[in-house]
Design an enzyme around this catalytic site. Structure first.
Site, short mmCIF file in Angstrom:
data_model
loop_
_atom_site.label_atom_id
_atom_site.label_comp_id
_atom_site.label_asym_id
_atom_site.label_seq_id
_atom_site.Cartn_x
_atom_site.Cartn_y
_atom_site.Cartn_z
N GLU A 55 9.62 14.79 16.33
CA GLU A 55 9.93 14.77 14.90
C GLU A 55 9.06 15.81 14.18
O GLU A 55 7.84 15.81 14.32
CB GLU A 55 9.65 13.38 14.32
CG GLU A 55 10.07 13.26 12.88
CD GLU A 55 9.91 11.85 12.34
OE1 GLU A 55 8.84 11.24 12.57
OE2 GLU A 55 10.84 11.37 11.69
N GLU A 82 9.72 0.56 10.75
CA GLU A 82 10.75 1.60 10.64
C GLU A 82 10.02 2.93 10.84
O GLU A 82 9.22 3.34 10.00
CB GLU A 82 11.42 1.50 9.26
CG GLU A 82 12.78 2.16 9.24
CD GLU A 82 12.70 3.55 8.65
OE1 GLU A 82 12.58 4.51 9.45
OE2 GLU A 82 12.74 3.67 7.41
N GLY A 104 2.84 3.18 13.83
CA GLY A 104 3.58 1.96 14.14
C GLY A 104 3.07 1.31 15.41
O GLY A 104 2.90 0.09 15.50
N CYS A 128 13.14 10.22 7.59
CA CYS A 128 13.05 9.86 9.02
C CYS A 128 14.41 9.91 9.69
O CYS A 128 14.50 10.12 10.89
CB CYS A 128 12.39 8.50 9.20
SG CYS A 128 12.62 7.41 7.84
N GLY A 135 6.80 4.48 8.56
CA GLY A 135 5.91 5.64 8.74
C GLY A 135 6.08 6.19 10.14
O GLY A 135 7.14 6.04 10.76
N SER A 136 5.01 6.79 10.63
CA SER A 136 5.11 7.49 11.93
C SER A 136 5.12 6.50 13.09
O SER A 136 4.56 5.40 13.00
CB SER A 136 3.94 8.45 12.08
OG SER A 136 2.73 7.72 12.04
N THR A 137 5.70 6.93 14.19
CA THR A 137 5.74 6.10 15.41
C THR A 137 4.32 5.85 15.91
O THR A 137 3.99 4.75 16.36
CB THR A 137 6.61 6.80 16.47
OG1 THR A 137 7.96 6.83 15.97
CG2 THR A 137 6.59 6.05 17.79
N GLU A 138 3.46 6.86 15.76
CA GLU A 138 2.08 6.73 16.23
C GLU A 138 1.36 5.58 15.51
O GLU A 138 0.75 4.72 16.13
CB GLU A 138 1.39 8.07 15.94
CG GLU A 138 0.01 8.21 16.46
CD GLU A 138 -0.68 9.38 15.76
OE1 GLU A 138 0.01 10.34 15.35
OE2 GLU A 138 -1.92 9.30 15.60
N LYS A 157 0.83 -1.21 0.00
CA LYS A 157 0.00 0.00 0.00
C LYS A 157 0.86 1.25 0.00
O LYS A 157 1.53 1.56 0.99
CB LYS A 157 -0.92 0.04 1.22
CG LYS A 157 -2.00 1.12 1.02
CD LYS A 157 -2.58 1.64 2.28
CE LYS A 157 -1.81 2.75 2.91
NZ LYS A 157 -1.79 4.03 2.15
P1 ADP Z 1 3.46 9.96 7.68
O1 ADP Z 1 3.42 10.86 8.87
O2 ADP Z 1 4.80 9.69 7.14
O3 ADP Z 1 2.41 10.23 6.66
P2 ADP Z 1 1.89 7.74 8.56
O4 ADP Z 1 2.34 6.77 9.60
O5 ADP Z 1 0.69 8.57 8.83
O6 ADP Z 1 3.18 8.57 8.28
O7 ADP Z 1 1.66 7.00 7.17
C1 ADP Z 1 2.53 6.04 6.64
C2 ADP Z 1 1.71 5.01 5.91
O8 ADP Z 1 0.87 4.33 6.83
C3 ADP Z 1 0.79 5.59 4.84
O9 ADP Z 1 0.79 4.70 3.73
C4 ADP Z 1 -0.56 5.60 5.54
O10 ADP Z 1 -1.65 5.53 4.64
C5 ADP Z 1 -0.48 4.34 6.37
N1 ADP Z 1 -1.37 4.30 7.54
C6 ADP Z 1 -1.92 5.35 8.21
N2 ADP Z 1 -2.67 4.90 9.24
C7 ADP Z 1 -2.60 3.55 9.23
C8 ADP Z 1 -3.13 2.50 10.07
N3 ADP Z 1 -3.91 2.76 11.11
N4 ADP Z 1 -2.82 1.22 9.76
C9 ADP Z 1 -2.01 0.94 8.73
N5 ADP Z 1 -1.49 1.86 7.91
C10 ADP Z 1 -1.78 3.15 8.15
#
Ligand code: ADP
Length: 482
Positions: free
Chosen positions: A392, A261, A244, A295, A239-242, A187
């Site tokens: 961050e 990561e 993750g 990151c 992606g984000s720690t939140e 995705k």
């Molecule tokens: P960033 O701050 O880099 O956009 P995110 O963590 O929000 O980081 O997004 C990174 C990826 O994770 C994107 O492809 C986003 O669509 C996807 N994403 C966002 N929320 C969720 C979730 N609850 N479960 C799985 N994937 C998600």
């Protein structure tokens, strides 16, 4: 552009006339392009001028289920039984097609994501091809990678990637998964789906068997559906720690393996014996050249007191010559912020930093009137407790602090929730070893910054995640080792 006319460069736009961006992109499932089951779509735009680029099909739960079933069938019937050397041949073929189409991919990446063409052309696309080449080589040598063990594939991998390095992150995730015999449902991020959809075209062109890689554009709900699908064996997320943490909660108690990561707040440390011009160029590269959309960006600068004044003067001078503007211009150093949402987040931190008492400095430079932009920014006199030092920002914002002794620098560098990367600048090898041993970060660069190679592992400590991508270590998360 800088206002001093002696620094104004004539425009040098990269030719984009050869790049076809379709009006509409579909999901890539089981080797074919198709619309979403419920017909939903979303728009993707150019963040440098807010122009509409394309309409993209939006994957819902039903599409996730169809894609996972296709990946499972391809795993059982084709990819797992295939001779490993033949899997390698497909990966080599993908790498070569990426090289052939590299200009098209670079322009598309800069249009969809806002990053300067010199970054997408010289870093993102060549490194993506290099990852496919590198892991192609491992496909038939897994027994040598793990002597005395019996490596076997896991099954279907669900992979979720962010918007900062769209094609490169796809390559980081897909290449090792396929080399180890797994199939994939990927995705891409909601603001940067285009190079992933072009990568699907590459898979077709390479004759990759149907269902081995499926690509599902969508948003967080698509990612969540993929994570929760019962027939996924492994989740790989950047992606984000939140998010993750949310993914970890969602898979707790299941047999799903995961590599995460996540965020970072890297410290670049300049010691008083460092070559200062070289160090300042490295600091600029580490935080500004990529809009801070990395990151592992060096978003904190720790300077030893004796060289603080010289470093700040050099930094301010160099910032005056940075070129901010059209991502497709070959002279541009700093492109557009990826989205309005990200621009708002960065703007919030700029206001917060001033409120917290840090001293803001930005170069004398005008920004384009349309699109999403942020001037490169220094925060001087930042302190360890400031949120701009701890959190961050993911923008071109550098918080500067001073230290007296190496021990103090190490303590400050380690004192955040993150631990993805760090940098140290000094003339002495022994000092480098002292720092690399004691910095709690997955990657430590010495007298350089942001250097990547497919053979080097990458990953974090603490809230920056776990598991490694790249190199031999990057094979392990995609294998069962009996
Ligand atoms: P960033 O701050 O880099 O956009 P995110 O963590 O929000 O980081 O997004 C990174 C990826 O994770 C994107 O492809 C986003 O669509 C996807 N994403 C966002 N929320 C969720 C979730 N609850 N479960 C799985 N994937 C998600």
């Amino acid at each position: 552009m800088p206002t001093d006319s002696s620094w104004v460069y004539a425009p040098a736009p990269e030719d984009s006339s050869h790049v076809e961006i379709k009006k509409h992109y579909q999901l890539f499932i089981d080797g074919k392009f198709r619309d979403a089951a419920d017909g939903r779509t979303f728009d993707t735009q150019n963040p440098a001028n807010e122009a509409h680029l394309s309409e993209v099909a939006f994957s819902g739960e039903a599409d996730v289920d169809t894609a996972v079933k296709a990946a499972r069938r391809a795993y059982n019937e084709v990819w797992c039984p295939m001779r490993p050397a033949d899997r390698g041949k497909y990966l080599y073929r993908i790498a070569r097609i990426l090289q052939e189409r590299s200009r098209e991919f670079a322009v598309t990446e800069s249009l969809d994501g806002g990053k300067p063409i010199k970054e997408s052309r010289d870093i993102d696309i060549p490194l993506a091809a290099a990852h496919f080449f590198y892991y192609a080589g491992w496909a038939d040598k897994l027994d040598y990678a793990f002597p005395g063990r019996s490596p076997s594939s896991l099954g279907v991998a669900g992979q979720i990637i962010p918007w900062n390095f769209p094609l490169l992150m796809a390559a980081w995730k897909i290449a090792p998964a396929l080399a180890c015999g797994n199939t994939v449902v990927l995705k891409p991020a909601e603001t940067t789906p285009l190079t992933a959809m072009k990568l699907a075209e590459v898979f077709q062109e390479a004759g990759l068997p149907a269902g081995v890689v499926n690509i599902l554009p969508g948003d967080g709900s698509t990612g969540a559906a993929l994570v929760q699908h019962p027939d996924i064996d492994k989740i790989a997320f950047t992606g984000s720690t939140e998010v993750g943490k949310r993914i970890q909660q969602a898979i707790a108690g299941t047999a799903k393996k995961a590599t995460l990561e996540l965020g970072g707040k890297a410290a670049n440390i300049i010691l008083d014996d460092a070559p200062l011009h070289q160090a300042v160029e490295g600091i600029i590269n580490g935080i500004f050249f990529n809009q801070g959309h990395v990151c592992c960006a060096g978003s904190r600068l720790l300077v030893q007191e004796g060289v603080y004044d010289s470093v700040v003067t050099l930094l301010k001078d160099r910032m005056e010559t940075l070129r901010v503007g059209d991502p497709l211009d070959k002279n541009t150093d700093i492109g557009a912020i990826n989205s309005k949402a990200q621009q708002d987040i960065i703007q919030g931190y700029l206001e917060l930093g001033e409120k917290e008492g840090a001293e803001i400095h930005q170069p004398n430079c005008t920004l384009p009137s349309k699109g999403y932009w942020c001037l490169p920014t220094l925060f001087l006199n930042a302190t360890q407790s400031h949120r701009i030092v701890q959190e961050e920002i993911f923008g071109p914002v550098l918080a500067v602090q001073t230290f007296r002794t190496p021990d103090e620098a190490i303590e400050m560098a380690n004192n955040t929730p993150y631990g993805l990367s760090a940098g140290v600048w000094t003339d002495k090898g022994s000092r480098i070893f002292n720092f690399t041993k004691r910095l709690r970060a997955g990657v430590v660069w010495a007298n350089t910054y942001n250097q990547f190679d497919p053979s080097s592992p990458f990953g974090g400590f603490k809230e920056s995640g776990f598991g490694r991508e790249g190199g031999l270590h990057g094979l392990e998360p995609y294998l069962r080792l009996d």
